[in-house]
Design an enzyme around this catalytic site. Sequence first.
Site, PDB file in Angstrom:
ATOM      1  N   THR A 169       0.854  -1.193   0.000  1.00  0.00           N
ATOM      2  CA  THR A 169       0.000   0.000   0.000  1.00  0.00           C
ATOM      3  C   THR A 169       0.893   1.246   0.000  1.00  0.00           C
ATOM      4  O   THR A 169       0.499   2.308   0.423  1.00  0.00           O
ATOM      5  CB  THR A 169      -0.974  -0.085   1.196  1.00  0.00           C
ATOM      6  OG1 THR A 169      -1.689  -1.315   1.076  1.00  0.00           O
ATOM      7  CG2 THR A 169      -1.997   1.038   1.222  1.00  0.00           C
ATOM      8  N   HIS A 170       2.126   1.057  -0.468  1.00  0.00           N
ATOM      9  CA  HIS A 170       3.115   2.125  -0.403  1.00  0.00           C
ATOM     10  C   HIS A 170       3.113   2.948  -1.685  1.00  0.00           C
ATOM     11  O   HIS A 170       4.063   2.929  -2.456  1.00  0.00           O
ATOM     12  CB  HIS A 170       4.491   1.529  -0.101  1.00  0.00           C
ATOM     13  CG  HIS A 170       4.460   0.652   1.132  1.00  0.00           C
ATOM     14  ND1 HIS A 170       5.324  -0.394   1.328  1.00  0.00           N
ATOM     15  CD2 HIS A 170       3.652   0.678   2.213  1.00  0.00           C
ATOM     16  CE1 HIS A 170       5.052  -0.975   2.493  1.00  0.00           C
ATOM     17  NE2 HIS A 170       4.033  -0.347   3.045  1.00  0.00           N
ATOM     18  N   LEU A 171       2.011   3.645  -1.891  1.00  0.00           N
ATOM     19  CA  LEU A 171       1.885   4.520  -3.055  1.00  0.00           C
ATOM     20  C   LEU A 171       2.504   5.862  -2.698  1.00  0.00           C
ATOM     21  O   LEU A 171       2.342   6.341  -1.566  1.00  0.00           O
ATOM     22  CB  LEU A 171       0.412   4.704  -3.394  1.00  0.00           C
ATOM     23  CG  LEU A 171      -0.359   3.400  -3.622  1.00  0.00           C
ATOM     24  CD1 LEU A 171      -1.853   3.658  -3.619  1.00  0.00           C
ATOM     25  CD2 LEU A 171       0.051   2.773  -4.941  1.00  0.00           C
TER      26      LEU A 171
END
Lengths: 424, 592
Positions: free
Chosen positions: B518-520
């Site tokens: 979820t490391h946008l």
Amino acid sequence: MSRAPSLERTRGALLAAGLLSAAPAWAQAPPADEVERGAYLARAGDCVACHTAPGGRDMAGGLPFALPFGTIYSTNITPDARTGIGTYRFEDFDRAMRKGVAPDGRHLYPAMPYPSFAKLTEADMRALYAYFLKGVAPVDQPNRKNGVIWPLSMRWPLALWDAGFSGKPFEADTTKDADWNRGAYLVEGLGHCGACHTPRGIGDQEKALDDRGALFLAGGPVVDGWIAPSLRGEAGTGLAGWSQQEIARLLKTGRTDHAAVFGSMTDVIRHSTQYLSDGDLQAIAKYLKSLPPAGDAPLAEPIVADKTAEALHAGDLGRPGAAAYVDSCAACHRTDGMGYAGVFPRLAGNPAVLQKDPTALISVVLKGSTLPATATAPSSFTMPPFGDRLSDQDAADIVNLIRNSWGNQAPLVTDRDVKSVRRQ
Amino acid sequence: MAAATPKPVDAVIVGFGWAGSILAMELTEAGLNVVALERGQNRDTYPDFAYPKVIDELTYAVRGKLFQNLSRETVTIRHAPSDRAVPYRQFGAFNPGDGVGGAGAHWSGVHFRITPDELRLRSHYEERYGKGFIPDGMTVQDHGVTYDELEPFFDKAEKVFGTSGKANNINGTIVGGGNHFEGPRSDEYPLPPLKNVYSAELFAKASANLGYHPYPLPAANASGPYTNPYGAQMGPCNFCGYCGGFGCYMYSKASPNVNILPALRLKPNFELRANSHVLKVNLDGTGKRATGVTFVDAQGREIEQQADLVILSAFQFHNVRLMLLSGIGKPYDVASGEGTVGKNFAYQNMGTVKAFFGPDVHTNPFIGTGGGGQAIDDFNADNFDHGPLGFVGGSPCWVNQSGVKPIAGLALPEGTPKWGATWKKAAKDYYAHTLSADAHGSNMSYRDCFLDLDPTYRDIHGQPLLRMTFDWKENDIKMTRYVVGKLTEILKSMNPKEVSVSVKKFGDHFDVRNYQTTHLVGGAIMGADPRTSAVNKFLQSWDVPNVFVIGSSAFPQGTGYNPTGMMAALAYFSAHAIRTDYLKSPGPLVPV
């Protein structure tokens, strides 16, 4: 234990000892602002706890007390002239606080701990009066009618009660230092600790109002499913194993390395004791630590050889309650019952666990418990309720395991004990 | 329906995850009246995360109870500017958070800083490998801030989070035991490392045998009881394995709910309003000053909250969307390459290798902790010579065993049938004897990977969805294939019965169906030049200086490290600048 015959002599002795200037040392620290000092004292007395209904305005009353003889409601003590105490003269206020008599001559119910408040110095009483008349916002809220059943709804017998059980002004003990006397003054007086922690007599009166009574703070009755443990020096069930520092820390933060408050004491810490100065908390702790065990309680718990920790750790779950303990309790309280310092309380040697009356422990297991968020310890750790997961027998098994492991020794409970706490 | 306009405040905070809670605490401490608006519901350890109800993989990890509600609001995704984007309707590649605590309530807890070189990525590569090394179309940039400037704030964030780890380099002195490649730290971690699970132990031993430098993963999962500088307390992690996707019932995983909110909610000058969805930041007639925000409350009423200072601290892409919806800054235009808002949208790039052992190696994969494990940085950042390899970036590699749960299923060697007696036998043979390792790779930014407003799809409030234009590029696939190769060698050296490798192939497209991370990052990037960045190094909008945009939206490209620690340090760095300079003289903190 001897008491000085008069306040004046005490003051003289303390003055001679250089411990104070004008006011007695145990009535220390009068700041310039009387209203501010009154606010501090009102917190020490935790007035807001009883005189504020859930969701209601501060000090406007209306909190119900379900007592055996009916429900009574706390009153509006804001300075509103119509519905509060705005028209009280100091003398009226003083008489209500010390004698439980309202200006119209009505006797207050002794749910109001006036026998304790009778200990207050006049200066403190004046500061409280100043605070309630000038520092509290007036709220127009009529008092609720009490639902006390006849014949107890007649108030005149209260005068007899008052005659028998009323308190007297605090007298310092010259054999003790100023800190101890300050602690005694706060505990016996404004703190009204005995209201919950002292056993009650046949007239519902506290069996002792100060340290001269051997049952003073020796543990109170069950109230709302909780029990106020002894604050005297019994091993196991009392404060023998507690240091003065730990007592002060508990009152400041609701927790120590080994213990956590539960039940009604969480509100006392949230609304009252967290605001006390470190000096006052130390004085209270010093005083409590001086109280000897009540009756013939042993001075130290016998050391019991116990293999519970080893068995649980090895996965030996044959003992009743063991599997449920490992599943639901051990993550926080550990298989050795030691908990984690400051966050999850220790069960081994914990007075709340060892009380002869198991109500409090059963209540915690069934209903959970939340620590108060205080300014210096804001985390309100919550143990979730397990009542919906455990049958009465499951809960009894867990409670018995906790009360009889890791050196703990306390009477066994049955599923019927659990059932009765569940109903409360 | 109109509602009463609330009293104007000094600062309004949009989104109450890590970034919002940090800014709320800092600005409240500075004496400002602060209101935080969170679109999701209120949440706390009790009752929301209480044991045992939170230990429910179906409700939390699969159905995403703590994730954004995609039926109300989502993003659209396409691979290239010529494609038509379609909505992300089911959770797959990424799980943005929702509710008080945000993604900070359901994260795993891996808590990194950043490598000093990566803060000046373009300059560093150009200096070491020459001007032509970075390919055309790769729009990587320097952050415009140095490691030394950020160090006190990395330290502060670790102390607030109660991070467990081991320092290697304290003020330039090598103390050993930690990450050989780390930048100098001013202090140890506040807690010692978590204990190793057996698979992490195996990984550390195997990688050390091959000459690499294993270290304990820094984890915001407490290795012991802890009290942070706010007085908030944590309980010790019991390795239950329910971290990522879940709230922590043990108060062990750092979250805004556990580490900040208990102290913050006691402050009289702070108010948190849940169920308050911000539609836009309002600007005055000049367009250069924000006057507050408009939000929709739980009853569906549109309400204006006036504020002198607006903090956008929503999830990465929501920050970008709010800027675009509000007209803050110039939207990025892919054709000309001009404009800054939406530019440099980047991600991460995962490869995974699994080893399957015989019955005598017990890895017990049900045990786990979200942030713990053993890692090597030998192939991360620029810790190895990229010259002959011809790519930019790298991957830390690790065993981060975080609890294999029943529905997500167990990994089995390649070729095992998906059902039936053979599957059952393999499951029995391998479940408790499997080790999984990741190459958690960086993702560079590119001219044609960006964010803008979708022309077709709208959310429940009628506002355009954000559109992602994103695909994998050759550089990043080259990188992950190289590092996954190295990782495979490490796992093979453990002598397992089987090894399975999951790695991208050249030509693979971004597949939203499979979880990655979820490391946008990016879209509102920080920098030293207003022509190429949306915010300055203090995360202050170049265009509307009373708007600060806090989050991984500020990263100009994706690092191999998890972004939360870096994001938290930037939040504290920004808050410090607001407190020490901005409040004294509101205006641009960096001259334009």
